[in-house]
Write a protein that holds these residues in place. Structure first.
Motif, PDB file in Angstrom:
ATOM      1  N   VAL A 104       1.091  -0.794   0.190  1.00 22.23           N
ATOM      2  CA  VAL A 104       0.061  -0.102   0.113  1.00 22.23           C
ATOM      3  C   VAL A 104       1.037   1.211   0.056  1.00 22.23           C
ATOM      4  O   VAL A 104       1.184   2.389  -0.822  1.00 22.23           O
ATOM      5  N   PHE A 105       1.824   0.938   0.783  1.00 22.19           N
ATOM      6  CA  PHE A 105       2.828   2.303   0.889  1.00 22.19           C
ATOM      7  C   PHE A 105       3.552   2.576  -0.988  1.00 22.19           C
ATOM      8  O   PHE A 105       3.642   4.048  -1.251  1.00 22.19           O
ATOM      9  N   CYS A 106       3.272   1.629  -1.289  1.00 19.04           N
ATOM     10  CA  CYS A 106       4.476   1.272  -2.733  1.00 19.04           C
ATOM     11  C   CYS A 106       3.486   2.113  -3.709  1.00 19.04           C
ATOM     12  O   CYS A 106       3.715   3.177  -4.188  1.00 19.04           O
ATOM     13  N   LEU A 107       2.184   1.539  -3.621  1.00 18.58           N
ATOM     14  CA  LEU A 107       0.580   2.095  -4.290  1.00 18.58           C
ATOM     15  C   LEU A 107       0.915   3.181  -4.329  1.00 18.58           C
ATOM     16  O   LEU A 107       0.613   4.407  -5.218  1.00 18.58           O
ATOM     17  N   ALA A 108       0.220   4.200  -3.302  1.00 16.53           N
ATOM     18  CA  ALA A 108       0.516   5.556  -2.521  1.00 16.53           C
ATOM     19  C   ALA A 108       1.203   5.978  -3.528  1.00 16.53           C
ATOM     20  O   ALA A 108       1.244   7.056  -3.835  1.00 16.53           O
ATOM     21  N   ALA A 109       2.546   5.738  -2.864  1.00 11.57           N
ATOM     22  CA  ALA A 109       3.270   6.417  -3.380  1.00 11.57           C
ATOM     23  C   ALA A 109       3.624   6.905  -5.125  1.00 11.57           C
ATOM     24  O   ALA A 109       4.037   7.571  -5.856  1.00 11.57           O
ATOM     25  N   ASP A 110       3.343   5.666  -5.725  1.00 11.15           N
ATOM     26  CA  ASP A 110       3.554   5.892  -6.521  1.00 11.15           C
ATOM     27  C   ASP A 110       1.915   6.548  -7.910  1.00 11.15           C
ATOM     28  O   ASP A 110       2.326   7.719  -8.434  1.00 11.15           O
ATOM     29  N   VAL A 111       1.192   6.426  -7.120  1.00 11.97           N
ATOM     30  CA  VAL A 111       0.048   7.583  -7.325  1.00 11.97           C
ATOM     31  C   VAL A 111       0.865   9.215  -7.283  1.00 11.97           C
ATOM     32  O   VAL A 111       0.068   9.781  -7.702  1.00 11.97           O
ATOM     33  N   ALA A 112       1.169   9.032  -5.751  1.00 11.99           N
ATOM     34  CA  ALA A 112       1.462  10.532  -5.504  1.00 11.99           C
ATOM     35  C   ALA A 112       2.134  10.970  -7.104  1.00 11.99           C
ATOM     36  O   ALA A 112       2.869  12.044  -6.992  1.00 11.99           O
ATOM     37  N   ILE A 113       3.100  10.792  -6.922  1.00 11.95           N
ATOM     38  CA  ILE A 113       4.598  11.175  -7.345  1.00 11.95           C
ATOM     39  C   ILE A 113       4.195  10.876  -9.217  1.00 11.95           C
ATOM     40  O   ILE A 113       4.796  12.207 -10.014  1.00 11.95           O
ATOM     41  N   HIS A 114       3.051  10.292  -9.733  1.00 13.98           N
ATOM     42  CA  HIS A 114       2.285  10.268 -11.048  1.00 13.98           C
ATOM     43  C   HIS A 114       1.861  11.735 -10.768  1.00 13.98           C
ATOM     44  O   HIS A 114       1.607  12.455 -11.906  1.00 13.98           O
ATOM     45  N   GLU A 115       1.256  12.225  -9.768  1.00 11.63           N
ATOM     46  CA  GLU A 115      -0.041  13.255  -9.388  1.00 11.63           C
ATOM     47  C   GLU A 115       1.075  14.479  -9.707  1.00 11.63           C
ATOM     48  O   GLU A 115       0.743  15.373 -10.002  1.00 11.63           O
ATOM     49  N   ARG A 116       2.025  14.453  -9.221  1.00 11.21           N
ATOM     50  CA  ARG A 116       2.939  14.990  -9.217  1.00 11.21           C
ATOM     51  C   ARG A 116       3.623  15.665  -9.846  1.00 11.21           C
ATOM     52  O   ARG A 116       4.773  16.769 -10.178  1.00 11.21           O
ATOM     53  N   SER A 117       4.263  14.761 -10.740  1.00  7.75           N
ATOM     54  CA  SER A 117       5.175  14.272 -11.688  1.00  7.75           C
ATOM     55  C   SER A 117       4.611  15.007 -13.151  1.00  7.75           C
ATOM     56  O   SER A 117       4.772  14.940 -14.664  1.00  7.75           O
ATOM     57  N   GLY A 118       3.381  15.549 -13.220  1.00  9.58           N
ATOM     58  CA  GLY A 118       2.641  14.851 -14.338  1.00  9.58           C
ATOM     59  C   GLY A 118       2.447  14.091 -15.221  1.00  9.58           C
ATOM     60  O   GLY A 118       2.691  14.380 -16.243  1.00  9.58           O
ATOM     61  N   ASN A 119       2.428  13.350 -14.730  1.00  8.93           N
ATOM     62  CA  ASN A 119       1.991  11.729 -14.923  1.00  8.93           C
ATOM     63  C   ASN A 119       3.242  11.245 -15.612  1.00  8.93           C
ATOM     64  O   ASN A 119       3.607  10.881 -16.638  1.00  8.93           O
ATOM     65  N   ARG A 120       4.155  12.679 -15.588  1.00  5.42           N
ATOM     66  CA  ARG A 120       5.946  11.713 -16.285  1.00  5.42           C
ATOM     67  C   ARG A 120       6.660  10.815 -15.506  1.00  5.42           C
ATOM     68  O   ARG A 120       8.019   9.865 -16.547  1.00  5.42           O
ATOM     69  N   ARG A 121       6.530  10.614 -13.927  1.00  8.34           N
ATOM     70  CA  ARG A 121       7.870  10.083 -13.336  1.00  8.34           C
ATOM     71  C   ARG A 121       6.567   8.740 -12.567  1.00  8.34           C
ATOM     72  O   ARG A 121       5.629   9.582 -11.841  1.00  8.34           O
ATOM     73  N   GLY A 122       7.128   7.647 -12.441  1.00 11.29           N
ATOM     74  CA  GLY A 122       6.880   7.362 -10.904  1.00 11.29           C
ATOM     75  C   GLY A 122       7.772   6.398 -10.193  1.00 11.29           C
ATOM     76  O   GLY A 122       8.978   7.003 -10.290  1.00 11.29           O
ATOM     77  N   LEU A 123       7.135   5.711 -10.035  1.00  8.41           N
ATOM     78  CA  LEU A 123       7.747   4.812  -8.448  1.00  8.41           C
ATOM     79  C   LEU A 123       8.843   3.916  -8.931  1.00  8.41           C
ATOM     80  O   LEU A 123      10.094   3.751  -8.630  1.00  8.41           O
ATOM     81  N   GLN A 124       8.860   3.170 -10.795  1.00 10.50           N
ATOM     82  CA  GLN A 124       9.535   2.854 -11.344  1.00 10.50           C
ATOM     83  C   GLN A 124      10.857   3.340 -11.425  1.00 10.50           C
ATOM     84  O   GLN A 124      12.128   3.264 -11.535  1.00 10.50           O
ATOM     85  N   ASP A 125      10.714   4.826 -12.175  1.00 11.01           N
ATOM     86  CA  ASP A 125      11.865   5.500 -11.909  1.00 11.01           C
ATOM     87  C   ASP A 125      12.835   5.441 -10.835  1.00 11.01           C
ATOM     88  O   ASP A 125      13.674   5.993 -10.573  1.00 11.01           O
ATOM     89  N   ALA A 126      12.272   6.028  -9.428  1.00  8.36           N
ATOM     90  CA  ALA A 126      12.836   5.841  -8.196  1.00  8.36           C
ATOM     91  C   ALA A 126      13.515   4.683  -8.129  1.00  8.36           C
ATOM     92  O   ALA A 126      14.089   5.114  -7.683  1.00  8.36           O
ATOM     93  N   LEU A 127      12.785   3.587  -7.998  1.00  7.36           N
ATOM     94  CA  LEU A 127      13.581   2.477  -8.283  1.00  7.36           C
ATOM     95  C   LEU A 127      14.989   1.891  -9.009  1.00  7.36           C
ATOM     96  O   LEU A 127      15.782   0.807  -8.425  1.00  7.36           O
ATOM     97  N   ARG A 128      14.831   2.856 -10.018  1.00  5.98           N
ATOM     98  CA  ARG A 128      15.534   2.384 -10.948  1.00  5.98           C
ATOM     99  C   ARG A 128      16.877   2.686 -10.680  1.00  5.98           C
ATOM    100  O   ARG A 128      17.877   2.504 -11.087  1.00  5.98           O
ATOM    101  N   ALA A 129      16.309   4.248  -9.328  1.00  7.85           N
ATOM    102  CA  ALA A 129      18.214   5.101  -9.682  1.00  7.85           C
ATOM    103  C   ALA A 129      18.541   4.710  -8.300  1.00  7.85           C
ATOM    104  O   ALA A 129      19.482   4.475  -8.415  1.00  7.85           O
ATOM    105  N   VAL A 130      16.918   4.013  -7.650  1.00  5.78           N
ATOM    106  CA  VAL A 130      18.255   3.071  -5.882  1.00  5.78           C
ATOM    107  C   VAL A 130      18.973   1.767  -6.526  1.00  5.78           C
ATOM    108  O   VAL A 130      19.743   1.599  -6.077  1.00  5.78           O
TER     109      VAL A 130
END
Ligand code: ZN
Length: 307
Positions: free
Chosen positions: A199-225
């Motif tokens: 749930v933490f991951c899903l909520a973060a994914d949705v929030a990143i998409h919303e705040r980035s104009g739907n251009r970024r997501g949790l996937q980008d964060a995890l690739r960087a990590v």
């Protein structure tokens, strides 16, 4: 493009078994996926399926993970597969010492379609992409593996998106805090560890998409990590995971979400998340909105990404 190949290895002694007809069955194989070498050691006890089907399952699962992360998490890994009576993929465990690897238990009567629908191996391979963050934060490792597995399989065409969201709608309530909950870092129940983390991951994914104009997501964060850490073989403070992920998305979603959920029973509203993803629920069945901004976010989360 993915480079995929596999080759049987024929060790000189004792590493092959025989079937009833006397044919020799190779049990050690190297599977090369996107440059990573997966050494597969299959229990000599016979499976009903030919070993090639096991290799195909390993290769398909690795490709799914490569699609999500843009690479296989580690340069090489050992896959030790033992067999038991019965059907299905029964159990998996990722490990890092002495080398990265995964132990799997498979039923000797496992079928091709069971292997095709398997989530266990993708889950375990996903574990290899996160640095070790310590036992208190097992919810992050398990939550990510639980969340990413389904998303990655939809991106790869191995799972239907509606099935994914249906499962999430049914399972994520298990991740909600119960009475006495003290936050994700201090509540080590099964539900909070696996589904609370998801749930933490899903909520973060949705929030990143919303705040980035739907251009970024949790996937980008995890690739960087993964890119900065090299995955499970390294050990990071959990804060570094979130800071690195946030830097990659140009947001502060992960750091903020962690602060909100680590020590208190607060959790995102699932009803609100389904709303923000254009997911409607009628009599327990999900219906996916189309053509709305919310549907665009949902679609972007499961769309295949470039490497
Ligand atoms: Zn796990």
């Amino acid at each position: 493009m993915l480079l995929i190949a596999f080759a049987w290895a024929f060790p000189s002694s004792g590493a092959r078994s025989s079937d009833a007809a006397g044919a020799r069955i190779p049990i050690e194989n190297d599977v090369i996926v996107a440059g990573a070498r997966l050494h597969v050691r299959l229990d000599p006890a016979s499976l009903e399926l030919p070993p090639d089907e096991i290799i195909e399952w390993v290769r398909r699962s690795a490709k799914i993970v490569v699609g999500y992360y843009g690479r296989f998490p580690v340069p090489s890994a050992e896959l030790r597969i033992t067999t038991v009576d019965g059907h299905g993929v029964r159990h998996g465990q990722a490990f890092v010492a002495p080398e990265p690897g995964i132990r799997l238990t498979v039923g000797r009567e496992v079928t091709r379609s069971e292997l095709f629908a398997d989530w266990v191996l993708v889950h375990e391979m996903t574990h290899l992409a996160l640095p070790e963050v310590g036992e208190a934060h097992a919810w992050l490792a398990e939550g990510l593996a639980t969340y990413v597995e389904g998303i990655a399989r939809v991106q790869a065409g191995n799972l239907d998106a509606r099935e994914l969201w249906q499962e999430d709608v049914e399972a994520m309530p298990k991740g909600m805090p119960a009475a006495g909950d003290q936050g994700l870092d201090h509540t080590h129940t099964w539900g909070r560890t696996y589904w609370g983390g998801a749930v933490f991951c899903l909520a973060a994914d949705v929030a990143i998409h919303e705040r980035s104009g739907n251009r970024r997501g949790l996937q980008d964060a995890l690739r960087a990590v993964l890119g900065d850490s090299g995955g499970m073989g390294s050990r990071w403070a959990i804060e570094r995971v979130f800071e690195t992920g946030d830097a990659a998305t140009g947001t502060s979603v992960l750091v903020e979400s962690y602060r909100a959920m680590r020590d208190t029973p607060s959790a995102p509203s699932l009803a609100s998340l389904w709303d923000r993803l254009g997911i409607r629920i009628h009599d327990g069945a999900v219906q996916l909105e189309t053509g709305t901004p919310q549907a665009a976010i949902r679609d972007a989360i499961v769309a295949p990404r470039r490497p």
